[in-house]
Design a protein around this motif. Structure first.
Motif, PDB file in Angstrom:
ATOM      1  N   SER A  14      -4.164   0.510  -0.147  1.00  0.00           N
ATOM      2  CA  SER A  14      -4.817   1.671   0.351  1.00  0.00           C
ATOM      3  C   SER A  14      -5.998   1.109   1.372  1.00  0.00           C
ATOM      4  CB  SER A  14      -5.318   2.760  -0.402  1.00  0.00           C
ATOM      5  OG  SER A  14      -6.418   2.127  -1.346  1.00  0.00           O
ATOM      6  N   ARG A  15      -6.331  -0.255   1.097  1.00  0.00           N
ATOM      7  CA  ARG A  15      -7.324  -0.632   2.321  1.00  0.00           C
ATOM      8  C   ARG A  15      -7.758  -2.239   2.140  1.00  0.00           C
ATOM      9  NH1 ARG A  15     -12.532  -1.312  -0.427  1.00  0.00           N
ATOM     10  NH2 ARG A  15     -12.346  -1.235  -2.647  1.00  0.00           N
ATOM     11  N   ASN A  16      -8.233  -2.782   2.975  1.00  0.00           N
ATOM     12  CA  ASN A  16      -8.613  -4.329   3.123  1.00  0.00           C
ATOM     13  C   ASN A  16      -7.197  -5.076   2.964  1.00  0.00           C
ATOM     14  OD1 ASN A  16     -11.370  -3.624   3.287  1.00  0.00           O
ATOM     15  ND2 ASN A  16     -11.831  -3.760   0.989  1.00  0.00           N
ATOM     16  N   ILE A  17      -7.133  -6.110   2.112  1.00  0.00           N
ATOM     17  CA  ILE A  17      -6.207  -7.107   2.564  1.00  0.00           C
ATOM     18  C   ILE A  17      -4.651  -6.458   2.019  1.00  0.00           C
ATOM     19  CG2 ILE A  17      -5.183  -8.859   1.050  1.00  0.00           C
ATOM     20  CD1 ILE A  17      -8.278  -9.781   0.718  1.00  0.00           C
ATOM     21  N   GLY A  18      -4.821  -5.464   1.071  1.00  0.00           N
ATOM     22  CA  GLY A  18      -3.523  -4.737   0.779  1.00  0.00           C
ATOM     23  C   GLY A  18      -3.085  -4.237   2.023  1.00  0.00           C
ATOM     24  N   LYS A  19      -3.874  -3.208   2.642  1.00  0.00           N
ATOM     25  CA  LYS A  19      -3.457  -2.454   3.715  1.00  0.00           C
ATOM     26  C   LYS A  19      -3.006  -3.565   4.955  1.00  0.00           C
ATOM     27  CE  LYS A  19      -5.165   0.793   7.444  1.00  0.00           C
ATOM     28  NZ  LYS A  19      -6.428   1.394   7.945  1.00  0.00           N
ATOM     29  N   ALA A  20      -3.802  -4.455   5.156  1.00  0.00           N
ATOM     30  CA  ALA A  20      -3.519  -5.296   6.146  1.00  0.00           C
ATOM     31  C   ALA A  20      -2.013  -6.015   5.967  1.00  0.00           C
ATOM     32  CB  ALA A  20      -4.486  -6.476   6.329  1.00  0.00           C
ATOM     33  N   THR A  21      -1.830  -6.500   4.742  1.00  0.00           N
ATOM     34  CA  THR A  21      -0.549  -6.861   4.360  1.00  0.00           C
ATOM     35  C   THR A  21       0.443  -5.976   4.492  1.00  0.00           C
ATOM     36  OG1 THR A  21      -1.634  -8.452   2.663  1.00  0.00           O
ATOM     37  CG2 THR A  21       0.823  -8.212   2.416  1.00  0.00           C
ATOM     38  N   ALA A  22       0.437  -4.782   4.069  1.00  0.00           N
ATOM     39  CA  ALA A  22       1.657  -3.746   4.530  1.00  0.00           C
ATOM     40  C   ALA A  22       1.992  -3.531   6.038  1.00  0.00           C
ATOM     41  CB  ALA A  22       0.983  -2.344   3.743  1.00  0.00           C
ATOM     42  N   LEU A  23       0.851  -3.597   6.726  1.00  0.00           N
ATOM     43  CA  LEU A  23       1.045  -3.245   8.072  1.00  0.00           C
ATOM     44  C   LEU A  23       1.759  -4.720   8.713  1.00  0.00           C
ATOM     45  CD1 LEU A  23      -2.298  -1.692   9.163  1.00  0.00           C
ATOM     46  CD2 LEU A  23       0.150  -0.758   9.183  1.00  0.00           C
ATOM     47  N   ALA A  24       1.331  -5.897   8.263  1.00  0.00           N
ATOM     48  CA  ALA A  24       1.802  -7.055   8.680  1.00  0.00           C
ATOM     49  C   ALA A  24       3.365  -7.262   8.450  1.00  0.00           C
ATOM     50  CB  ALA A  24       1.198  -8.450   8.170  1.00  0.00           C
ATOM     51  N   PHE A  25       3.821  -6.921   6.920  1.00  0.00           N
ATOM     52  CA  PHE A  25       4.876  -6.788   6.706  1.00  0.00           C
ATOM     53  C   PHE A  25       5.882  -5.845   7.421  1.00  0.00           C
ATOM     54  CE2 PHE A  25       4.611  -8.587   2.038  1.00  0.00           C
ATOM     55  CZ  PHE A  25       4.106  -9.671   2.790  1.00  0.00           C
ATOM     56  N   ALA A  26       5.228  -4.378   7.549  1.00  0.00           N
ATOM     57  CA  ALA A  26       6.002  -3.442   8.494  1.00  0.00           C
ATOM     58  C   ALA A  26       6.250  -3.940   9.757  1.00  0.00           C
ATOM     59  CB  ALA A  26       5.037  -2.117   8.335  1.00  0.00           C
ATOM     60  N   GLU A  42      -6.023   7.840   1.308  1.00  0.00           N
ATOM     61  CA  GLU A  42      -6.068   6.543   2.090  1.00  0.00           C
ATOM     62  C   GLU A  42      -4.517   6.002   1.852  1.00  0.00           C
ATOM     63  OE1 GLU A  42      -8.836   4.096   0.388  1.00  0.00           O
ATOM     64  OE2 GLU A  42     -10.731   5.057   1.167  1.00  0.00           O
ATOM     65  N   LEU A  43      -4.014   6.015   0.982  1.00  0.00           N
ATOM     66  CA  LEU A  43      -2.581   5.423   0.767  1.00  0.00           C
ATOM     67  C   LEU A  43      -1.619   6.054   1.822  1.00  0.00           C
ATOM     68  CD1 LEU A  43      -0.781   3.261  -0.954  1.00  0.00           C
ATOM     69  CD2 LEU A  43      -0.420   5.346  -2.666  1.00  0.00           C
ATOM     70  N   ASP A  44      -1.878   7.467   1.747  1.00  0.00           N
ATOM     71  CA  ASP A  44      -0.969   8.573   2.811  1.00  0.00           C
ATOM     72  C   ASP A  44      -1.061   8.015   4.165  1.00  0.00           C
ATOM     73  OD1 ASP A  44       0.014   9.676   0.572  1.00  0.00           O
ATOM     74  OD2 ASP A  44      -1.272  11.555   0.794  1.00  0.00           O
ATOM     75  N   ALA A  45      -2.253   7.905   4.287  1.00  0.00           N
ATOM     76  CA  ALA A  45      -2.576   7.196   5.978  1.00  0.00           C
ATOM     77  C   ALA A  45      -1.754   5.778   6.155  1.00  0.00           C
ATOM     78  CB  ALA A  45      -4.026   7.101   6.168  1.00  0.00           C
ATOM     79  N   VAL A  46      -1.835   4.925   5.206  1.00  0.00           N
ATOM     80  CA  VAL A  46      -1.407   3.560   5.362  1.00  0.00           C
ATOM     81  C   VAL A  46       0.058   3.778   5.512  1.00  0.00           C
ATOM     82  CG1 VAL A  46      -0.938   1.389   4.343  1.00  0.00           C
ATOM     83  CG2 VAL A  46      -3.192   2.340   4.125  1.00  0.00           C
ATOM     84  N   VAL A  47       0.671   4.518   4.427  1.00  0.00           N
ATOM     85  CA  VAL A  47       2.202   4.951   4.617  1.00  0.00           C
ATOM     86  C   VAL A  47       2.619   5.338   5.843  1.00  0.00           C
ATOM     87  CG1 VAL A  47       4.032   6.369   3.656  1.00  0.00           C
ATOM     88  CG2 VAL A  47       2.582   5.312   2.208  1.00  0.00           C
ATOM     89  N   ALA A  48       1.921   6.402   6.487  1.00  0.00           N
ATOM     90  CA  ALA A  48       2.064   6.834   7.765  1.00  0.00           C
ATOM     91  C   ALA A  48       2.114   5.676   8.815  1.00  0.00           C
ATOM     92  CB  ALA A  48       1.228   7.929   8.175  1.00  0.00           C
ATOM     93  N   GLU A  49       1.036   4.937   8.709  1.00  0.00           N
ATOM     94  CA  GLU A  49       1.058   3.902   9.945  1.00  0.00           C
ATOM     95  C   GLU A  49       2.336   2.912   9.809  1.00  0.00           C
ATOM     96  OE1 GLU A  49      -2.567   1.647  10.799  1.00  0.00           O
ATOM     97  OE2 GLU A  49      -3.635   3.008   9.361  1.00  0.00           O
ATOM     98  N   CYS A  50       2.710   2.615   8.696  1.00  0.00           N
ATOM     99  CA  CYS A  50       4.121   1.677   8.333  1.00  0.00           C
ATOM    100  C   CYS A  50       5.251   2.392   8.886  1.00  0.00           C
ATOM    101  CB  CYS A  50       3.926   1.429   6.942  1.00  0.00           C
ATOM    102  SG  CYS A  50       2.864   0.194   6.378  1.00  0.00           S
ATOM    103  N   ARG A  51       5.346   3.779   8.545  1.00  0.00           N
ATOM    104  CA  ARG A  51       6.469   4.160   9.143  1.00  0.00           C
ATOM    105  C   ARG A  51       6.703   4.372  10.490  1.00  0.00           C
ATOM    106  NH1 ARG A  51       6.284   9.360   4.821  1.00  0.00           N
ATOM    107  NH2 ARG A  51       7.184   8.494   2.894  1.00  0.00           N
ATOM    108  N   ARG A  56      10.974   2.193   6.498  1.00  0.00           N
ATOM    109  CA  ARG A  56      10.871   3.159   5.541  1.00  0.00           C
ATOM    110  C   ARG A  56       9.571   2.536   4.309  1.00  0.00           C
ATOM    111  NH1 ARG A  56      16.168   3.393   2.230  1.00  0.00           N
ATOM    112  NH2 ARG A  56      16.079   1.295   2.436  1.00  0.00           N
ATOM    113  N   ALA A  57       8.639   3.327   4.128  1.00  0.00           N
ATOM    114  CA  ALA A  57       7.727   3.480   3.254  1.00  0.00           C
ATOM    115  C   ALA A  57       7.423   4.428   2.329  1.00  0.00           C
ATOM    116  CB  ALA A  57       6.347   3.045   4.078  1.00  0.00           C
ATOM    117  N   HIS A  58       7.102   4.140   1.031  1.00  0.00           N
ATOM    118  CA  HIS A  58       6.459   5.168   0.053  1.00  0.00           C
ATOM    119  C   HIS A  58       5.180   4.834  -0.538  1.00  0.00           C
ATOM    120  CE1 HIS A  58      10.281   7.983   0.028  1.00  0.00           C
ATOM    121  NE2 HIS A  58      10.794   6.543   0.631  1.00  0.00           N
ATOM    122  N   GLY A  59       4.289   5.530  -0.896  1.00  0.00           N
ATOM    123  CA  GLY A  59       3.384   5.572  -1.710  1.00  0.00           C
ATOM    124  C   GLY A  59       3.317   6.041  -3.026  1.00  0.00           C
TER     125      GLY A  59
END
Length: 255
Positions: A14-26, A42-51, A56-59
């Motif tokens: 939902s934030r910091n390293i996990g969020k940055a890794t999710a976006l890098a992978f996406a 916060e998790l929903d916002a990261v999911v939306a950014e990845c989508r 495809r992304a699910h939180g």
């Protein structure tokens, strides 16, 4: 795209390293199962950014310290995507307590979040990886997995144990085409919501020159730099690397 056709599970996303890794992978084409314990918005916002990046992304909310919740989360992820190719075990806690002050319950909670959670996650995802004879598991270490510090007995024991688990799994799973490695962040420019976990920064901030003098690069790392390291290990570029650790620390322990 380096992760096209891959599915990754990232905890603490939902934030910091996990969020940055999710976006890098996406950005590299990975479909994503993103986890946090309680921060749904916060998790929903990261999911939306990845989508928005075309994947495809699910939180999924789950307490990784709870084995049943982990197994249920992985089952849901497998039911949606059919496989999990990459695991990034990122969620962790870092309470500072002396060995005489920490309670037995608090000790076990640190072990559950920092060490046992990775065991639960690996136990849940490895059968799918074995089926496909391929996989990359990435654990997150920290200063505690490199050197001991006062009032961090539980954190240091858990992260050192995590390094041992990483190496043991690499040896066991290599014949199945599954790689297991650790990334070790140093001083990172991240949001710290629990200042009591960082008493050494109460009077002198982490970015102050006095705190950075032991780092040859004289600065903190960023979540994006750590995410890029995870991306390398998740990709086929690291196809012959397993049982290893990468220190993402700006050279902190060169001496």
């Amino acid at each position: 795209m380096r992760l096209q056709g891959k599915t990754a599970l990232i905890t603490g996303a939902s934030r910091n390293i996990g969020k940055a890794t999710a976006l890098a992978f996406a950005r590299e084409g990975a479909d994503l199962i993103l986890n946090t314990r309680t921060q749904q918005d916060e998790l929903d916002a990261v999911v939306a950014e990845c989508r928005a990046l075309g994947v495809r992304a699910h939180g999924l909310l789950a307490d990784v310290a709870n084995a049943d919740q982990v197994f249920d989360m992985v089952d849901q992820g497998l039911g949606t995507f059919g496989k999990i190719d990459i695991l990034v075990s990122n969620a962790a806690i870092r309470p500072h307590q002396s060995i005489t002050d920490i309670t037995v319950a608090e000790w076990h909670h640190v072990m559950d979040v920092n060490l046992n959670a990775t065991f639960y996650l690996c136990k849940a995802v490895i059968p799918s990886m074995k089926q496909h004879q391929s996989g990359s598991i990435i654990t997150l270490g920290g200063l505690a997995s490199v050197s001991g510090r006062p009032n961090t007995a539980a954190v240091t024991a858990s992260k050192t144990g995590l390094l041992g688990l990483t190496r043991a799994l690499a040896a066991e799973l290599g014949p199945d085409g599954i790689r297991v490695n650790m990334v070790v962040p140093g001083s990172m420019d991240t949001e710290r919501r629990y200042p009591e976990w960082y008493p050494e920064h109460q009077e002198t901030p982490a970015h102050a020159p006095e705190q950075l003098k032991g780092i040859p690069m004289r600065r903190q790392g960023t979540s994006e730099e750590l995410a890029a390291t995870c991306l390398f290990l998740a990709s086929d570029e690291a196809s012959y690397i397993t049982g290893d650790r990468i220190l993402c620390m700006g050279g902190r322990f060169l001496g």
